[in-house]
Design a protein around this motif. Structure first.
Motif, short mmCIF file in Angstrom:
data_model
loop_
_atom_site.label_atom_id
_atom_site.label_comp_id
_atom_site.label_asym_id
_atom_site.label_seq_id
_atom_site.Cartn_x
_atom_site.Cartn_y
_atom_site.Cartn_z
N CYS A 67 -1.78 -0.13 -11.95
CA CYS A 67 -0.57 -1.13 -11.54
C CYS A 67 -0.43 -0.93 -9.55
CB CYS A 67 0.56 -0.39 -11.70
SG CYS A 67 0.73 -0.79 -13.84
N SER A 68 -1.08 0.00 -9.59
CA SER A 68 -1.50 0.26 -7.95
C SER A 68 -0.21 1.01 -7.75
CB SER A 68 -2.43 -0.38 -6.57
OG SER A 68 -1.58 -0.79 -6.44
N ARG A 69 0.80 2.21 -8.46
CA ARG A 69 2.08 2.30 -8.19
C ARG A 69 2.04 4.07 -8.32
NH1 ARG A 69 6.29 0.52 -11.98
NH2 ARG A 69 7.24 2.10 -11.11
N TYR A 70 2.49 4.90 -7.10
CA TYR A 70 2.20 6.07 -7.60
C TYR A 70 4.50 6.63 -8.17
CZ TYR A 70 -0.96 6.05 -3.37
OH TYR A 70 -1.81 6.02 -3.12
N PHE A 71 4.16 7.95 -8.78
CA PHE A 71 5.31 8.36 -9.96
C PHE A 71 5.45 9.59 -8.98
CE2 PHE A 71 2.77 4.92 -12.26
CZ PHE A 71 4.21 4.41 -12.43
N VAL A 111 -10.47 -5.58 -6.62
CA VAL A 111 -9.85 -4.75 -6.27
C VAL A 111 -9.49 -3.63 -7.09
CG1 VAL A 111 -9.06 -3.01 -4.82
CG2 VAL A 111 -9.43 -5.64 -4.17
N ILE A 112 -8.85 -3.85 -7.97
CA ILE A 112 -8.45 -2.70 -9.28
C ILE A 112 -9.75 -2.33 -10.37
CG2 ILE A 112 -7.25 -2.63 -10.76
CD1 ILE A 112 -4.75 -4.19 -9.47
N HIS A 113 -10.22 -3.36 -10.52
CA HIS A 113 -11.38 -3.04 -11.27
C HIS A 113 -12.22 -2.75 -10.91
CE1 HIS A 113 -11.67 -5.60 -14.86
NE2 HIS A 113 -10.73 -6.33 -14.29
N ARG A 147 2.51 -8.56 -5.67
CA ARG A 147 1.55 -8.78 -7.04
C ARG A 147 0.55 -7.32 -6.79
NH1 ARG A 147 0.13 -14.07 -6.32
NH2 ARG A 147 -2.24 -13.27 -5.54
N GLY A 148 0.46 -6.60 -5.37
CA GLY A 148 -0.12 -5.74 -5.15
C GLY A 148 -1.61 -6.24 -4.89
N PRO A 149 -2.69 -5.01 -4.84
CA PRO A 149 -4.13 -5.71 -4.56
C PRO A 149 -4.68 -6.67 -5.47
CG PRO A 149 -3.68 -3.45 -5.42
CD PRO A 149 -2.63 -3.82 -5.10
N GLU A 150 -5.39 -7.11 -5.58
CA GLU A 150 -6.04 -8.78 -6.01
C GLU A 150 -7.12 -7.56 -7.24
OE1 GLU A 150 -6.03 -11.51 -6.29
OE2 GLU A 150 -5.27 -12.11 -4.71
#
Ligand SMILES: [Zn+2]
Length: 102
Positions: free
Chosen positions: A54-58, A22-24, A16-19
């Motif tokens: 989404c805390s993803r790298y591309f 945290v993203i906010h 699910r990734g970080p809460e």
């Protein structure tokens, strides 16, 4: 009986990734598509193309642009909107310490 306990919940948590709060925080500090300042060889695209939501790298600018109009990204953006953390003003109002923030 197997001695290994199921780790399904922990796995779900990681997927699910970080809460959201945290993203906010990161969104407020760095904006939605903040890149790492230094190249990180362990990350896709050297960590230069990141979707904070989404805390993803591309691997490239292109891939990130493509991702930013994709369904999973939009779904998560919406989720973030719905679950915006309380502001200090709202918290004070709720505790009867300040004026209504709206
Ligand atoms: Zn995204």
């Amino acid at each position: 009986m197997s001695r290994q306990r199921s780790n399904k919940r922990a796995r779900k948590r990681r997927e699910r990734g970080p809460e959201l709060d945290v993203i906010h925080k990161e969104l407020r500090e760095r904006g939605p598509f903040a890149a790492e300042t230094e190249a990180d060889w362990d990350l896709p695209g050297l960590g230069q193309f990141r979707c904070v939501v989404c805390s993803r790298y591309f691997i490239s600018r292109n891939a990130l642009d493509e991702h930013s109009v994709s369904k999973p990204h939009k779904r998560r953006e919406k989720l973030l909107e719905l679950e915006a953390p309380y502001t200090v003003g709202e918290a004070r109002w709720a505790a009867g310490l300040g004026p209504a923030p709206f």
